[in-house]
Write an enzyme that holds these catalytic residues in place. Structure first.
Site, short mmCIF file in Angstrom:
data_model
loop_
_atom_site.label_atom_id
_atom_site.label_comp_id
_atom_site.label_asym_id
_atom_site.label_seq_id
_atom_site.Cartn_x
_atom_site.Cartn_y
_atom_site.Cartn_z
N GLY A 200 32.12 26.91 51.39
CA GLY A 200 32.75 27.75 52.44
C GLY A 200 32.24 29.37 52.05
O GLY A 200 32.12 30.10 52.88
N ALA A 201 32.07 29.53 50.62
CA ALA A 201 31.31 30.90 50.53
C ALA A 201 31.23 30.92 49.05
O ALA A 201 31.54 29.94 48.17
CB ALA A 201 32.58 31.94 50.79
N MET A 202 30.58 31.83 48.44
CA MET A 202 29.90 32.03 47.15
C MET A 202 29.93 33.52 46.61
O MET A 202 29.46 34.37 47.37
CB MET A 202 28.48 31.54 46.73
CG MET A 202 27.95 31.41 45.47
SD MET A 202 28.96 30.76 44.36
CE MET A 202 28.38 31.75 42.96
N GLU A 203 30.77 33.60 45.56
CA GLU A 203 31.00 35.13 45.04
C GLU A 203 29.89 35.90 44.61
O GLU A 203 30.30 36.61 43.50
CB GLU A 203 32.13 34.80 44.06
CG GLU A 203 31.84 34.17 42.79
CD GLU A 203 32.03 32.80 42.76
OE1 GLU A 203 32.35 32.17 41.60
OE2 GLU A 203 32.29 32.25 43.68
N ASN A 204 28.80 35.54 44.65
CA ASN A 204 27.60 36.32 43.84
C ASN A 204 28.15 37.87 43.80
O ASN A 204 28.22 38.41 44.85
CB ASN A 204 26.28 36.17 44.85
CG ASN A 204 25.88 35.08 45.26
OD1 ASN A 204 25.98 33.88 44.49
ND2 ASN A 204 25.79 34.78 46.67
N GLU B 231 25.36 28.38 41.88
CA GLU B 231 26.54 28.09 41.08
C GLU B 231 26.59 26.43 41.65
O GLU B 231 26.39 26.09 42.75
CB GLU B 231 27.83 28.46 41.49
CG GLU B 231 29.03 28.11 40.76
CD GLU B 231 30.44 28.65 41.02
OE1 GLU B 231 31.02 28.98 40.31
OE2 GLU B 231 30.48 28.80 42.30
N HIS C 107 39.71 35.41 48.38
CA HIS C 107 39.36 34.48 47.38
C HIS C 107 37.87 35.07 46.77
O HIS C 107 38.07 35.24 45.31
CB HIS C 107 39.17 33.08 47.70
CG HIS C 107 38.78 32.15 46.73
ND1 HIS C 107 39.73 31.19 46.31
CD2 HIS C 107 37.59 31.71 46.14
CE1 HIS C 107 39.10 30.66 45.15
NE2 HIS C 107 37.86 30.72 45.02
N GLU C 108 37.02 35.40 47.47
CA GLU C 108 35.78 35.75 47.07
C GLU C 108 35.74 37.05 46.33
O GLU C 108 35.15 37.37 45.26
CB GLU C 108 34.54 35.72 48.14
CG GLU C 108 34.30 34.20 48.64
CD GLU C 108 34.36 33.05 47.52
OE1 GLU C 108 33.74 33.28 46.80
OE2 GLU C 108 34.80 32.28 47.83
#
Length: 1030
Positions: free
Chosen positions: A433-437, A299, A468-469
């Site tokens: 911070g993070a990624m929602e794959n 992303e 959030h993720e």
């Protein structure tokens, strides 16, 4: 994913970087402030293959000081920088110090007049150049570009045929072809740090066309074949247009609508050395061995760096993924592994199940490395938290939190999580911070892993990111925005749900305080003319990257909160978003789809047309200023655009449907006290009993607007707060503080009124108002400090310490279990120690000494670590000790606090080394460089050195961090947000203008320049008041 002068003497009125020129007249001697000294720690060596950063002015010109006037061993770099004005900020790319080691020295220029012969020759030369230019310009097919003529619009094919014109000229892909499925096989090679790929794309023809256009970036395509339906495959020529990262296949005959076709591509590529695409990473394990891994971050626009694809959110498809790996590694992807095959070369091939849902390319993910899982079955879903093996003991909290939140979201949305498994993976080297794959969420280790001794604040961070993720698995993954212009549909919803869910699932985390503070910061950004509408057009990669900001996240969440708060029941809002998710499951949407879904739900009691009402909040930038005036029982409310930088031509007609909530002195605390008035025109009136003494609008700050109560209204509220601070909720008290400072920036209230309101703070004990007041006052302190207004700096320091002194005295230095208590004391103690309050500094030193002497058996409470380590870093000896501990620390949260402490040093050599090490990435991870720069920039010296560093290394920074990315936004803001002079403005403007397409076009640059102007205006307007009232 935080932001404003009469002068007593002529010299004081000068910006800090001009002071040296007004103080001394003699020719300069040279003093080297950055040379080695026994007073400074010995730094770990950087990789000799990397260029270590040395500031241009590590050798500063000191006017009037001889060699014997400065003792290098005793010199304090901070005070020296103040004395000198430290000329970093006085140089743009066109104004370098002659002592700079970075600048080629030019010979002295002569101003003598040219001879007649020279003049004639020059004129003839210019005529010839002009003639050639005209001939080239009018040649057929010649298009002038910045690079000359002709314009590059084609690329030699992989089959070696002649170059052809690229058949597409838009940033967005054509809609004639739609992918149905991808079959991906990837084989990373950690010895050569590259990979091979094999991609099979099944496609449907939607409209007759003679071309297929898709994305590819830095992929060396070695073979390409194409077939229609079940026909025979034939080799095809691949054309490439690198500026838009697009490839194409052209056909002599049209592909017909309704046909299915298959494009097969073989390719090789290097593993990315940045934090996007399919990138390589490494870390040092507990035995000191270097471990390598490869992970993905696609992303927003980086799937194209791993495989050829239709890399836009609306091109959803089914994916099947195979990964080839060595035996000692493991592979993870979105779906469960269904088969592992031993290959002839000793490699293993892991095959993963086909995705059971259609996905956008940016949600595809795969990882190859060494990880250990902790797992749990939740509602027939296997939930696993993966870490590197030595950190497995830090995964329990994340697993428990994810399990609770998964059950909550399944129930709340009335749609079960659709995949078979949910993995959460802590990546040692990860920028976001993070990624929602979907099914394979990736995290920084600091946002996923917490130890048994973790503080509640550390757990709050981890829980917040997980919430959030997980919300994204519905908002963003199941229902996806059609294009990045509506990114807020993903990020605004996920942000709103993260706070809402944790208030229910983990109420002990006091997440409401954090949400309120985030809303204030979003308003600060959105008050700028450089802001943008929540839903706004984006047409370049940089514009896409810049959508990942507080407007898309926090403002998006804020307007959802505002809508929900205006309804009589939470269930009405929930009903609307459930309908939205079910109606568009598996599809792409835009903002209108959301509002239409909410309108269709029966909300007619209060809002007959949600779509019409909410469009005013998403289609235009900014927010309203609501002004209250009162005569007897009649209250008149008027609205206008709250815009700190006036722009009458564009924004005089801005109008919102404002859901105004209010309470009064008769009933002000309970939710039942709240009353609602809809302001949909320029002005509106409401009636209240004449006995009402005051009104407080925007109950608990659930609305996204600022209120001006007028002179009398503010006076009544200030009197009420002085008599009884608890007459309003803590959210309302914090709201008043934020509003009055914002109005001061606008020039609508005097700074005397601001200080009058703050007089009540001696009776304040709650976290939210104290933190907001501290943030606003610290911002003024830092601006004064960076202007070298030393008299006012001293008085502002005394004012802050006196105002909060009694409350600071009450804070403990031992373990606390309450999140709210930890938030309060960390803010108070960090301020007190930063402002050099003696008792605070001594307590911090004692705690650090106890920590060192215990040989690892004593733990500093997590919320106090940053202040303790920051105080320790003021000593060169303790800074060296802290650096050594940092290198061997394994607990990620503690390591981050150590790094923030290290970055708080006032010593120039240490700052220079930290910045170089962060850019190098071997000792200080490059992912942490934006955070290091932010902390460094808090001090006078640090800001100068960091700004110099940014200018010298800009090209490297935009190679490591995507142009316009949140990391670049943070770096620019950190270096510029507290500057407030005309010279500052000129210097920043000059540098970024010189970058042209390498940064001058960024919205964050415009924001920086606007902020400096606003700071300058505020200082010029309020310095006399500050001088008088402090």
């Amino acid at each position: 994913m935080d932001p404003f002068d009469s002068n007593s003497t002529e010299r004081a009125s000068l910006p800090r970087n001009m002071i040296e020129n007004s103080m001394f007249e003699e020719e300069p001697d040279i003093v080297d402030l950055a040379k080695d000294s026994t007073a400074y720690p010995t730094f770990p060596a950087l990789d000799p293959d990397e260029v270590a950063y040395e500031p241009r002015s590590s050798r500063l010109l000191v006017r009037g000081l001889g060699e014997n006037d400065v003792d290098d061993d005793e010199e304090d770099c901070e005070s020296s920088a103040r004395l000198l004005g430290m000329s970093f900020m006085n140089r743009s790319s066109a104004q370098r110090s002659h002592s700079s080691p970075y600048v080629r020295q030019l010979p002295p220029r002569s101003c003598s007049l040219p001879s007649a012969r020279t003049t004639v020759v020059c004129v003839l030369f210019l005529v010839i150049v002009a003639s050639m230019t005209m001939v080239l310009y009018f040649l057929p097919g010649c298009t002038f570009t910045k690079m000359g003529c002709p314009k590059s619009n084609n690329k030699t094919s992989t089959n070696g045929t002649d170059s052809e014109l690229f058949p597409w000229a838009e940033f967005r892909l054509p809609r004639s072809i739609s992918p149905l499925s991808y079959d991906l096989t990837l084989s990373p090679d950690f010895n050569n740090m590259d990979f091979t790929g094999h991609t099979v794309i099944n496609m449907s023809v939607l409209h007759n066309t003679k071309r297929i256009v898709l994305h590819s970036e830095n992929l060396n395509i070695t073979k390409a074949t194409f077939r229609i339906g079940n026909g025979d495959a034939s080799d095809v020529t691949i054309l490439e247009y690198k500026p838009r990262q697009q490839i194409a296949v052209k056909f002599s005959k049209e592909l017909k609508a309704g046909q299915n076709c298959v494009l097969t591509l073989d390719y090789t590529a290097d593993l990315s050395h940045t934090y996007d695409g399919f990138y390589n990473s490494s870390y040092i394990d507990q035995d000191g061995n270097k471990r390598v891994l490869a992970a993905t971050q696609f992303e927003p626009l980086f799937a194209r760096k791993a495989f050829p694809c239709f890399d836009e959110p609306s091109f959803k498809a089914i994916f099947q993924i195979k990964i080839k790996r060595k035996l000692e590694y493991m592979a993870l992807s979105n779906m469960p592994k269904v088969k592992t095959t031993l290959l002839a070369n000793g490699f293993m091939q892991d095959e993963f199940a086909k995705t059971t849902v259609k996905m956008s390319t940016y949600l595809v993910a795969f990882i190859v490395g060494n990880f250990t899982p902790t797992s749990k079955n939740v509602s027939d879903i296997l939930v696993s938290v993966y870490s590197v093996p030595e950190k497995k003991e830090h995964t329990d909290y994340a697993l428990a939190t994810a399990s609770k939140l998964l059950e909550f979201y399944n129930d709340f949305f009335e749609i079960n999580y659709p995949l078979q498994k949910l993995d959460l993976v802590g990546i040692p080297d990860f920028l976001a911070g993070a990624m929602e794959n979907w099914g394979l969420i990736t995290f920084r280790e600091t946002t996923l892993l917490v130890g048994t001794q973790s503080s509640p604040l550390e757990k709050q961070l981890v829980a917040s990111v997980i919430a959030h993720e997980l919300a994204h698995q519905w908002f963003g993954n199941l229902v996806t925005m059609s294009w990045w212009s509506d990114l807020w549909l993903n990020e605004g919803f996920a942000t709103y749900m993260q706070y809402m869910s944790l208030q229910t699932v983990l109420p002990q985390l006091d997440i409401g305080n954090l949400f309120l503070a985030m809303r204030f910061r979003a308003m600060d950004k959105d008050a700028l003319n450089s802001s943008h509408a929540v839903s706004t057009e984006v047409n370049t990669p940089e514009q896409v990257e810049e959508m990942f900001d507080s407007v898309s996240y926090e403002k998006g969440a804020s307007i959802l909160l505002m809508l929900n708060a205006s309804l009589s029941s939470d269930q009405q809002f929930r009903k609307g978003i459930i309908q939205y998710l079910k109606q568009f499951s598996g599809l792409n949407t835009d903002t209108d789809d959301l509002w239409n879904s909410l309108t269709e739900v029966d909300l007619s009691n209060q809002h007959p047309n949600v779509s019409e009402m909410m469009k005013s909040w998403t289609s235009q930038k900014g927010f309203p200023l609501v002004t209250l005036s009162r005569k007897g029982d009649q209250v008149t409310l008027t609205q206008e655009h709250f815009l700190l930088t006036s722009d009458d031509t564009s924004h005089s007609s801005s109008m919102w449907t404002v859901l105004v909530t209010y309470v009064n002195d008769n009933c002000s605390l309970a939710p039942d006290c709240r009353q609602l008035f809809t302001l949909s025109a320029k002005s509106g009136t409401l009636k209240v009993p004449e006995s009402v003494k005051w009104l407080k609008l925007n109950y608990r700050n659930t609305g996204f607007y600022i209120v001006d109560y007028g002179h009398d209204g503010w006076g009544a509220l200030i009197d009420a707060m002085s008599n009884n601070a608890k007459v309003l909720t803590q959210e309302d008290r914090a709201s008043l503080i934020h509003n009055i400072f914002s109005l001061s920036k606008l020039g609508r209230v005097s700074f005397r009124q601001v200080l009058s309101l703050l007089n009540y703070m001696s009776n304040e004990t709650e976290t939210t108002p104290v933190r907001e007041a501290l943030l606003q006052l610290n911002n003024i302190y830092h601006q004064l400090n960076k202007r070298y207004e030393q008299g006012l700096v001293t008085r502002m320091k005394s004012y802050i310490l006196n105002l909060f002194g009694a409350l600071t005295e009450k804070q403990t230095w031992t373990k606390e279990d309450s999140v709210s208590t930890q938030e309060l004391r960390s803010a108070l103690l960090e301020t007190a120690c930063y402002l050099e309050e003696n008792k605070c500094k001594q307590q911090a030193k004692d705690l650090f000494r106890q920590y060192i002497d215990s040989n690892g058996t004593f733990q500093i409470p997590g919320d106090l670590q940053r202040v303790v380590f920051s105080v320790a870093a003021q000593s060169t000896d303790d800074w060296g000790t802290l650096l050594t501990i940092y290198q061997y620390a394994t607990y990620d949260s503690e390591k981050q606090n150590m790094l923030q402490g290290l970055a708080s040093t006032p010593h120039t050599p240490s700052i220079v080394w930290l910045l170089s090490a962060g850019l190098n990435g071997n000792i200080i991870p490059t992912q942490d460089l934006p955070s290091v720069i932010r902390t460094v920039c808090r001090s006078f010296t640090g800001n100068l050195i960091a700004w110099d560093f940014i200018q010298e290394n800009w090209n490297q920074l935009i190679e490591k961090f995507p142009m316009g990315s949140f990391a670049i936004q943070r770096i620019i803001k950190a270096a510029t947000s507290q500057l407030s002079t005309q010279l500052h403005f000129n210097q920043v403007q000059s540098f970024f203008s010189s970058l042209r397409e390498r940064g001058s076009q960024l919205r964050s640059v415009q924001e920086a320049l606007e902020t400096i102007r606003l700071n300058q205006r505020w200082m010029e307007r309020n310095l006399p008041s500050l001088d008088k009232w402090l």
